[in-house]
Enzyme design. Structure first.
Site, mmCIF file in Angstrom:
data_model
loop_
_atom_site.group_PDB
_atom_site.id
_atom_site.type_symbol
_atom_site.label_atom_id
_atom_site.label_comp_id
_atom_site.label_asym_id
_atom_site.label_seq_id
_atom_site.Cartn_x
_atom_site.Cartn_y
_atom_site.Cartn_z
ATOM 1 N N GLN A 39 0.826 -1.209 0.000
ATOM 2 C CA GLN A 39 0.000 0.000 0.000
ATOM 3 C C GLN A 39 0.863 1.263 0.000
ATOM 4 O OE1 GLN A 39 -2.326 0.405 3.600
ATOM 5 N NE2 GLN A 39 -3.619 2.015 2.743
ATOM 6 N N GLY A 40 0.807 2.024 -1.078
ATOM 7 C CA GLY A 40 1.602 3.243 -1.157
ATOM 8 C C GLY A 40 0.763 4.486 -0.946
ATOM 9 N N TYR A 41 0.438 4.760 0.291
ATOM 10 C CA TYR A 41 -0.331 5.962 0.622
ATOM 11 C C TYR A 41 0.572 7.006 1.272
ATOM 12 C CZ TYR A 41 -5.180 4.344 -0.162
ATOM 13 O OH TYR A 41 -6.368 3.946 -0.715
ATOM 14 N N SER A 42 1.085 6.669 2.478
ATOM 15 C CA SER A 42 1.793 7.664 3.288
ATOM 16 C C SER A 42 3.070 8.151 2.620
ATOM 17 C CB SER A 42 2.158 7.068 4.646
ATOM 18 O OG SER A 42 1.032 6.501 5.247
ATOM 19 N N SER A 47 4.601 -1.028 4.379
ATOM 20 C CA SER A 47 4.799 -2.346 4.982
ATOM 21 C C SER A 47 5.052 -3.380 3.907
ATOM 22 C CB SER A 47 3.554 -2.778 5.772
ATOM 23 O OG SER A 47 3.279 -1.863 6.781
ATOM 24 N N GLU A 88 -10.744 -0.571 5.622
ATOM 25 C CA GLU A 88 -9.598 -0.851 6.474
ATOM 26 C C GLU A 88 -10.021 -0.929 7.935
ATOM 27 O OE1 GLU A 88 -6.356 1.782 5.581
ATOM 28 O OE2 GLU A 88 -5.037 0.923 7.105
ATOM 29 N N SER A 106 -4.526 7.460 12.571
ATOM 30 C CA SER A 106 -4.153 7.358 13.982
ATOM 31 C C SER A 106 -5.389 7.493 14.871
ATOM 32 C CB SER A 106 -3.161 8.461 14.334
ATOM 33 O OG SER A 106 -3.851 9.699 14.414
ATOM 34 N N ASN A 107 -5.250 7.067 16.114
ATOM 35 C CA ASN A 107 -6.395 7.156 17.023
ATOM 36 C C ASN A 107 -6.813 8.604 17.278
ATOM 37 O OD1 ASN A 107 -6.121 4.431 17.013
ATOM 38 N ND2 ASN A 107 -6.213 4.183 19.248
HETATM 39 C C1 LIG Z 1 3.993 -0.173 11.489
HETATM 40 C C2 LIG Z 1 3.382 0.760 10.488
HETATM 41 C C3 LIG Z 1 3.007 0.277 9.257
HETATM 42 C C4 LIG Z 1 2.474 1.130 8.287
HETATM 43 N N1 LIG Z 1 2.166 0.630 7.042
HETATM 44 C C5 LIG Z 1 1.772 1.482 6.061
HETATM 45 C C6 LIG Z 1 1.603 1.029 4.717
HETATM 46 O O1 LIG Z 1 1.778 -0.162 4.407
HETATM 47 N N2 LIG Z 1 1.263 1.923 3.767
HETATM 48 C C7 LIG Z 1 1.056 3.244 4.052
HETATM 49 O O2 LIG Z 1 0.718 3.994 3.164
HETATM 50 N N3 LIG Z 1 1.218 3.717 5.319
HETATM 51 C C8 LIG Z 1 1.588 2.868 6.327
HETATM 52 N N4 LIG Z 1 1.785 3.352 7.611
HETATM 53 C C9 LIG Z 1 1.713 4.801 7.845
HETATM 54 C C10 LIG Z 1 0.581 5.266 8.730
HETATM 55 O O3 LIG Z 1 -0.624 5.222 8.064
HETATM 56 C C11 LIG Z 1 0.949 6.692 9.196
HETATM 57 O O4 LIG Z 1 2.031 6.555 10.079
HETATM 58 C C12 LIG Z 1 -0.182 7.409 9.864
HETATM 59 O O5 LIG Z 1 -1.132 7.772 8.934
HETATM 60 C C13 LIG Z 1 0.285 8.667 10.613
HETATM 61 O O6 LIG Z 1 1.008 9.523 9.778
HETATM 62 P P1 LIG Z 1 2.442 10.091 10.198
HETATM 63 O O7 LIG Z 1 3.257 8.947 10.577
HETATM 64 O O8 LIG Z 1 2.917 10.965 9.137
HETATM 65 O O9 LIG Z 1 2.164 10.928 11.520
HETATM 66 P P2 LIG Z 1 1.630 12.429 11.587
HETATM 67 O O10 LIG Z 1 0.448 12.552 10.722
HETATM 68 O O11 LIG Z 1 2.738 13.361 11.402
HETATM 69 O O12 LIG Z 1 1.119 12.483 13.082
HETATM 70 C C14 LIG Z 1 1.955 12.731 14.196
HETATM 71 C C15 LIG Z 1 1.075 12.811 15.418
HETATM 72 O O13 LIG Z 1 0.166 13.900 15.288
HETATM 73 C C16 LIG Z 1 -1.162 13.466 15.457
HETATM 74 N N5 LIG Z 1 -2.050 14.283 14.638
HETATM 75 C C17 LIG Z 1 -1.915 14.580 13.316
HETATM 76 N N6 LIG Z 1 -2.929 15.357 12.917
HETATM 77 C C18 LIG Z 1 -3.715 15.556 13.985
HETATM 78 C C19 LIG Z 1 -4.933 16.294 14.210
HETATM 79 N N7 LIG Z 1 -5.533 16.963 13.241
HETATM 80 N N8 LIG Z 1 -5.472 16.287 15.458
HETATM 81 C C20 LIG Z 1 -4.868 15.603 16.463
HETATM 82 N N9 LIG Z 1 -3.741 14.896 16.304
HETATM 83 C C21 LIG Z 1 -3.166 14.882 15.091
HETATM 84 C C22 LIG Z 1 -1.126 12.026 15.022
HETATM 85 O O14 LIG Z 1 -2.205 11.296 15.553
HETATM 86 C C23 LIG Z 1 0.202 11.570 15.582
HETATM 87 O O15 LIG Z 1 0.073 11.271 16.932
HETATM 88 C C24 LIG Z 1 2.286 2.500 8.593
HETATM 89 C C25 LIG Z 1 2.647 2.977 9.857
HETATM 90 C C26 LIG Z 1 3.187 2.134 10.801
HETATM 91 C C27 LIG Z 1 3.575 2.691 12.134
#
Ligand SMILES: Cc1cc2nc3c(=O)[nH]c(=O)nc-3n(C[C@H](O)[C@H](O)[C@H](O)COP(=O)(O)OP(=O)(O)OC[C@H]3O[C@@H](n4cnc5c(N)ncnc54)[C@H](O)[C@@H]3O)c2cc1C
Lengths: 396, 367
Positions: free
Chosen positions: A126-129, A161, A244, A376-377
């Site tokens: 999955q290439g989203y992030s 992942s 999801e 995220s939660n």
């Molecule tokens: C083990 C693992 C596997 C993953 N696998 C994949 C994958 O296969 N493909 C893929 O595309 N992605 C994957 N991800 C990525 C995952 O979806 C992102 O990590 C997630 O969406 C959070 O983005 P970020 O890491 O950029 O954190 P950020 O968005 O920078 O967030 C940092 C913190 O700020 C908080 N935050 C951000 N915005 C707000 C808001 N508006 N209000 C309150 N809090 C906020 C977040 O909750 C977090 O605590 C994976 C992540 C992990 C850890």
């Protein structure tokens, strides 16, 4: 509500249970039950077994190779396989790419890509992030420029992942930088063997390398791999995120982890320790609450409602609960948890107390992730606050 | 009441910080690094000049431990600098102590045993009488940094079941090491003892003296552990705060979201409480040994670790995906904190001790 499950559902549950007890290879379930990291081959062997029973894509329409399971069957299937110690069913093809393709793709795309998912011959990622676009996914900046019969992709995806094992990636790319954020995004299917793709592993805090950053340097993707319409990718991406989260309340796994903590306590002569018994009892209460909440949502979905904000609620509780049980399990180990050697854990064969304990530590470290991924939660709470509770917002 | 550092203590802190900053990131101890640590004067930081130290005490040790925690230094500080040296000092082993403080000899405690959840005063390991001397057979588990040790400081029980502390050269025949890796990335080994010959000279102390010596050493180690935990939490707090100010999502720093602001504030409170409890632990060391120290030290150990772990969990969460990786020191610090919370008596052990110290809750109606 009279009976919890219909007779047919009970039969199905027994069938899955029986299937797991006879078909799930012991060496694989040993690894899962003891928290050892799985290799590509472990996932694929189990998925092959499911595929030959027609259960890999059970919830898909029959036309595409599925069984047209309803929400209850999907739930039962997940619960039973998880409890039996089956590997996590990799969602990238079956739950994500597949449904997007059969819902929004054209006939040629369905013909080309769906069979490989149903028969487990193609490994998807999955290439989203992206580095700059996580929670705020719409700000993604990996660009795809149309050039004749191809898109030329430049940029990078991160936290991908298992990209190191993948044959294909479904990917969100920016095809229009002038439009509003959500309106310039497209959904592309990318062959991971295309020249210009470079997969760099990232080590995670459990010591393993299943996360990656994927770099695209002038990668030519046939335009026929665009799903749906150009610049409409955001709609498909959101459709997928709904899917999801429906399966995120993993009560089967929670039960499995709790049972493991219980055996760890027993092995250490702590079976009568009131502190431990008290916590286990509390977790059981939490699991019941989560399960019945899931079942109520299932009933709604079965009755035809689209999964709404309730799925956010399940995601928050499910992920937190797994996390709490995992840390509790380490506390049951006590000082035994001080020994942790990722290499030994992944090489280990057969199970002794030492590997068992390292497996528990491994799960503890990795289970910090589910509260971050899949939206995220914090983001789930925002969704509930805004869309379910209608709280006023100060942001746009 | 005096909560701030003296000029000398500030200087110790600054020098430590500068030296640590000059090391490669996440430094791991070896003999050369230990030599440098000795040259910095750290090893004598908790001891009087008469014993070969710098006339310091628990505060000096805490200053060092906190800085070492912040820098994620992996070295036998709690084990060698505090616990080991205190055992030697308590037992009056002057020459050995002097060698240790100068960094000539690395002497590490081997106290824990398999199938025991921290029962330091009642080791299962038996010291058997044998002709004119003694023999030792059994296992000591997860001895941190065992491969660096010149001597092991081993706890055992004698024939009458009372505690004996031994000082045994690491190369004594019959001692073998089973190397293990630790959750916090440190090295350790199980000590497999097979019919190891023990002479009278190897006995540091025994009976009540041994209990007092061990108890004093563990008290100091507990306070030092609290200081290290605070250092780690301080690092996590700083990095997380910085990240909330700089990481942008939705076109603004994520620290502008009130949901995260409140979380950060809670971490700040947790850190302040942890720091306060760590100071309480140091103060407890000035109380008479024994009962008076039990409750404050156990409260500090449990309270500091619980708060610092909360900071660790939240630091990962608030960093999002990158918090799950080894690119940042977040995960390392979190693993170390978990290890600290499990070592020297885990949460349950210390809570039990606090409860025991309070005594039974009266069932009578008259108050
Ligand atoms: C083990 C693992 C596997 C993953 N696998 C994949 C994958 O296969 N493909 C893929 O595309 N992605 C994957 N991800 C990525 C995952 O979806 C992102 O990590 C997630 O969406 C959070 O983005 P970020 O890491 O950029 O954190 P950020 O968005 O920078 O967030 C940092 C913190 O700020 C908080 N935050 C951000 N915005 C707000 C808001 N508006 N209000 C309150 N809090 C906020 C977040 O909750 C977090 O605590 C994976 C992540 C992990 C850890």
């Amino acid at each position: 509500m009279t009976a919890l499950w219909s007779n047919a559902e009970v039969d199905f549950r027994d069938e899955v249970r029986e299937f797991c007890s006879t078909q799930l290879p012991r060496d694989i379930s040993d690894k899962v039950l003891h928290g050892q990291p799985l290799q590509r081959d472990d996932y694929m062997r189990w998925q092959d077994i499911l595929a030959s029973r027609g259960w890999l894509a059970g919830f898909w329409p029959k036309d595409y190779g599925g069984q047209e399971w309803g929400a209850s069957e999907s739930y039962i299937f997940q619960e039973e396989t998880a409890r039996a110690g089956a590997p996590w069913l990799l969602p990238f093809g079956v739950n994500y790419a597949g449904p997007v393709i059969f819902t929004f793709g054209n006939e040629e795309q369905k013909r080309r890509h769906l069979p490989g998912i149903v028969d487990n011959s193609v490994f998807w990622c999955q290439g989203y992030s992206e580095p700059g676009a996580g929670s705020d996914l719409a700000r993604l900046s990996t660009k795809a420029r149309r050039d004749g019969d191809a898109y030329v992709v430049n940029g990078s995806k991160i936290w991908t992942s298992m990209a190191q094992w993948a044959d294909m990636m479904f990917c969100l790319v920016r095809t229009n930088s002038d439009a509003r954020l959500q309106q310039g995004i497209s959904f592309l299917l990318i062959d991971m063997n295309t020249p210009g793709i470079n997969v760099q592993p990232i080590q995670s805090i459990d010591g393993f390398r299943h996360l990656n950053q994927v770099f695209f340097d002038d990668v030519r993707v046939p335009a026929t791999n665009l799903v749906g319409e150009e610049n409409k990718g955001w709609t498909y991406a959101k459709f997928l995120l709904g899917h999801e989260r429906v399966l995120s309340a993993e009560t089967g796994k929670a039960r499995r982890l709790l049972a493991r903590a219980e055996s760890a306590a027993q092995a250490r002569g702590l079976g009568k320790d009131w502190r431990i018994r008290d916590k286990i009892a509390r977790f059981e209460v939490d699991i019941h609450a989560l399960e019945w909440m899931s079942l109520r949502l299932l009933a709604d979905v079965t009755a035809g409602a689209a999964p709404g904000t309730e799925s956010s609620l399940l995601k928050i509780r499910g992920s937190s609960l797994l996390q709490e049980i995992s840390e509790f399990s380490v506390d049951v180990l006590g000082p035994d948890a001080l020994a942790y050697d990722p290499q030994m854990l992944s090489d280990g064969t057969g199970i002794d107390e030492e590997l068992r304990s390292m497996g528990i530590v491994h799960d503890f470290l990795f289970q910090r992730a589910p509260t971050i991924w899949g939206g995220s939660n914090e983001i789930q709470r925002n969704i509930i606050a805004k869309h379910a509770l209608g709280l006023p917002t100060t942001r746009v | 009441m005096e909560f701030s550092l003296s000029d000398e203590q500030n200087m110790l802190r600054d020098t430590a910080e500068r030296w640590l900053a000059s090391l490669p990131s996440r430094p791991q101890a070896d003999r050369a690094l230990w030599r440098e640590i000795a040259d910095m004067g750290w090893l004598g930081a908790g001891f009087s000049e008469a014993e070969g130290g710098i006339d310091g005490g628990p505060v000096e040790v805490a200053v060092i431990m906190e800085m070492a925690g912040r820098a994620l230094l992996r070295a036998p500080l709690i084990e060698g600098m505090v616990l080991g040296a205190r055992l030697l000092s308590g037992a009056g082993a002057k020459t050995s102590l002097a060698n240790v403080l100068e960094g000539q000899s690395i002497e590490l405690p081997a106290l824990e045993e398999p199938n025991q959840r921290h029962a330091p005063f009642t080791p299962d390991l038996r010291l058997m009488d044998c002709g004119g001397g003694h023999r030792l057979s059994g296992t000591k588990s997860l001895v941190s940094w065992a491969t660096l040790a010149d001597h092991f400081l081993i706890s055992a029980s004698d024939g009458a079941g009372s505690l004996v502390l031994l000082r045994v050269p690491a190369d004594r025949e019959g001692i073998s090491l089973r190397e293990r890796r630790l959750l916090d990335g440190g090295d350790a080994a199980d000590l497999l003892l097979t019919d190891v010959a023990i002479g009278h000279d190897d006995i540091l102390c025994q009976g009540n003296t041994a209990e007092d010596v061990l108890s004093e050493a563990l008290d100091h180690a507990t306070a030092a552990l609290c200081a290290e935990a605070v250092g780690l939490a301080d690092l996590l707090h700083e990095r997380t705060l910085e990240y909330l100010k700089t990481r942008e999502q939705f076109g603004q720093p994520i620290g502008s979201f009130q949901a995260l602001q409140h979380r950060m504030v809670d971490l700040n409170i947790a850190l302040e409480e942890a720091r306060s409890l760590a100071m309480m632990a140091n103060h407890a060391l000035s109380l008479p040994a024994g009962e008076a120290r039990v409750s404050p030290l156990s409260a500090a150990k449990q309270g500091v670790c619980a708060r610092c772990l909360q900071i660790g969990r939240e630091a990962i969460q608030l960093h999002g995906g990158i918090g799950m990786t080894e690119e940042l020191p977040i995960g390392s610090a979190f693993r170390r904190l978990k290890a600290l919370s499990l070592g020297l008596g885990d949460e349950a052990w210390h809570l039990e001790r606090i409860a025991d110290a309070r005594g039974e809750i009266s069932t009578g109606k008259e108050a």
